[in-house]
Design a protein around this motif. Structure first.
Motif, PDB file in Angstrom:
ATOM      1  N   THR A 114       0.850  -1.192   0.000  1.00 45.31           N
ATOM      2  CA  THR A 114       0.000   0.000   0.000  1.00 45.31           C
ATOM      3  C   THR A 114       0.885   1.240   0.000  1.00 45.31           C
ATOM      4  O   THR A 114       1.724   1.420   0.889  1.00 45.31           O
ATOM      5  CB  THR A 114      -0.925   0.038   1.231  1.00 45.31           C
ATOM      6  N   LEU A 115       0.706   2.098  -1.000  1.00 47.27           N
ATOM      7  CA  LEU A 115       1.410   3.379  -1.063  1.00 47.27           C
ATOM      8  C   LEU A 115       0.407   4.490  -0.796  1.00 47.27           C
ATOM      9  O   LEU A 115      -0.623   4.578  -1.455  1.00 47.27           O
ATOM     10  CB  LEU A 115       2.037   3.589  -2.445  1.00 47.27           C
TER      11      LEU A 115
ATOM     12  N   ASN B 179      -2.466   3.844  -3.628  1.00 48.76           N
ATOM     13  CA  ASN B 179      -2.293   2.802  -4.619  1.00 48.76           C
ATOM     14  C   ASN B 179      -2.035   1.491  -3.904  1.00 48.76           C
ATOM     15  O   ASN B 179      -1.127   1.390  -3.081  1.00 48.76           O
ATOM     16  CB  ASN B 179      -1.136   3.133  -5.560  1.00 48.76           C
ATOM     17  N   TYR B 180      -2.853   0.498  -4.220  1.00 51.84           N
ATOM     18  CA  TYR B 180      -2.759  -0.805  -3.567  1.00 51.84           C
ATOM     19  C   TYR B 180      -2.491  -1.864  -4.627  1.00 51.84           C
ATOM     20  O   TYR B 180      -3.194  -1.932  -5.638  1.00 51.84           O
ATOM     21  CB  TYR B 180      -4.067  -1.109  -2.841  1.00 51.84           C
ATOM     22  N   PHE B 181      -1.442  -2.659  -4.430  1.00 48.04           N
ATOM     23  CA  PHE B 181      -1.107  -3.682  -5.410  1.00 48.04           C
ATOM     24  C   PHE B 181      -0.371  -4.830  -4.727  1.00 48.04           C
ATOM     25  O   PHE B 181      -0.006  -4.757  -3.548  1.00 48.04           O
ATOM     26  CB  PHE B 181      -0.244  -3.099  -6.539  1.00 48.04           C
TER      27      PHE B 181
ATOM     28  N   ALA C 144       3.774  -8.022   4.201  1.00 47.17           N
ATOM     29  CA  ALA C 144       3.014  -6.908   3.651  1.00 47.17           C
ATOM     30  C   ALA C 144       3.711  -5.585   3.965  1.00 47.17           C
ATOM     31  O   ALA C 144       4.351  -5.425   5.002  1.00 47.17           O
ATOM     32  CB  ALA C 144       1.594  -6.900   4.215  1.00 47.17           C
ATOM     33  N   ILE C 145       3.575  -4.628   3.064  1.00 45.60           N
ATOM     34  CA  ILE C 145       4.240  -3.330   3.200  1.00 45.60           C
ATOM     35  C   ILE C 145       3.218  -2.204   3.093  1.00 45.60           C
ATOM     36  O   ILE C 145       2.342  -2.238   2.213  1.00 45.60           O
ATOM     37  CB  ILE C 145       5.321  -3.162   2.124  1.00 45.60           C
ATOM     38  N   GLN C 146       3.350  -1.214   3.968  1.00 45.15           N
ATOM     39  CA  GLN C 146       2.563   0.008   3.874  1.00 45.15           C
ATOM     40  C   GLN C 146       3.511   1.184   4.027  1.00 45.15           C
ATOM     41  O   GLN C 146       4.184   1.314   5.042  1.00 45.15           O
ATOM     42  CB  GLN C 146       1.472   0.068   4.937  1.00 45.15           C
ATOM     43  N   THR C 147       3.553   2.030   3.006  1.00 44.13           N
ATOM     44  CA  THR C 147       4.480   3.165   2.982  1.00 44.13           C
ATOM     45  C   THR C 147       3.717   4.464   2.757  1.00 44.13           C
ATOM     46  O   THR C 147       2.875   4.545   1.866  1.00 44.13           O
ATOM     47  CB  THR C 147       5.514   2.999   1.849  1.00 44.13           C
TER      48      THR C 147
END
Length: 217
Positions: free
Chosen positions: A135-136, A173-175, A210-213
């Motif tokens: 998730t950006l 933006n979620y990918f 999982a990454i959230q930035t």
């Protein structure tokens, strides 16, 4: 009872009728591959057009098809008469999915079809096992700036893109990205007062979680 039936009929008709421009055609084309660059054939592609918001709103399917032996597909469809949002998404039947992620491009408008064409050179279709969600979030800290563009370099599967408001001031933006790689994101920020556009880049290391930035601008 008759009034209820009449109202239901009106809503049913209004929820599936979108006015189209009979003289204007739009083109969507792409190639779908797996994480190892192998072409994926017989992948269902469906294009929906929104017919507005509110009471009686809904979507219509206006074009669909399957990728060929090279993973490529071209779909031609009529343009809506009004400024309607287009929704393009990839789907396949559950028993044919083989663990592949569904993915979509949402909130596309007529301006996303320069010269009446939207051409995406390559779309990766990943599996759940080989990818992680990313998730950006682009968060404005200066009221004079707005987010206008994003490019992602790497092996990823687009899932959800959304603008919170018409000014595009807050972008999410979620990918899904393939595990154990480094992706490069390049984004543009416009100074509303001066019109100056700055281009920025940032690398993100993808591991197995999982990454959230959040990126402030």
């Amino acid at each position: 009872m008759k009034k209820i039936l009449v109202l239901f009929s009106i809503l049913s008709m209004s929820s599936c009728v979108v006015p189209y421009d009979a003289e204007t055609r739009l083109l969507f084309e792409t190639q779908i591959v797996d994480s190892n660059e192998n072409a994926l054939s017989n992948i269902d592609v469906e294009i929906n057009v929104s017919n507005g918001n509110g009471l009686g709103a809904g979507n219509e399917t206006i074009s669909y098809g399957k990728t060929d032996s090279n993973g490529k597909i071209k779909l031609v469809f009529p343009s809506a008469e009004f400024d309607r949002g287009y929704e393009i998404f990839i789907q396949s039947k559950e028993n044919e999915n083989l663990g592949f992620l569904p993915f979509s491009f949402n909130n596309l408008e007529l301006e996303n079809f320069p010269d009446y064409k939207l051409s995406i050179p390559k779309i990766y279709r990943l599996t759940y096992d080989e990818s992680v969600p990313v998730t950006l979030q682009f968060n404005p800290v200066n009221g004079n700036k707005k987010f206008i563009d994003l490019k992602i370099d790497g092996v990823f599967c687009p899932s959800f893109t959304d603008y919170n408001d018409n000014e595009q001031s807050y972008f999410v933006n979620y990918f899904y990205a393939k595990k154990n790689q480094t992706i490069l994101i390049t984004y543009k920020i416009e100074n509303v007062s001066t019109g100056v556009i700055d281009t920025n880049s940032q690398e993100i290391t993808i591991g197995t979680d999982a990454i959230q930035t959040t990126i402030n601008y």
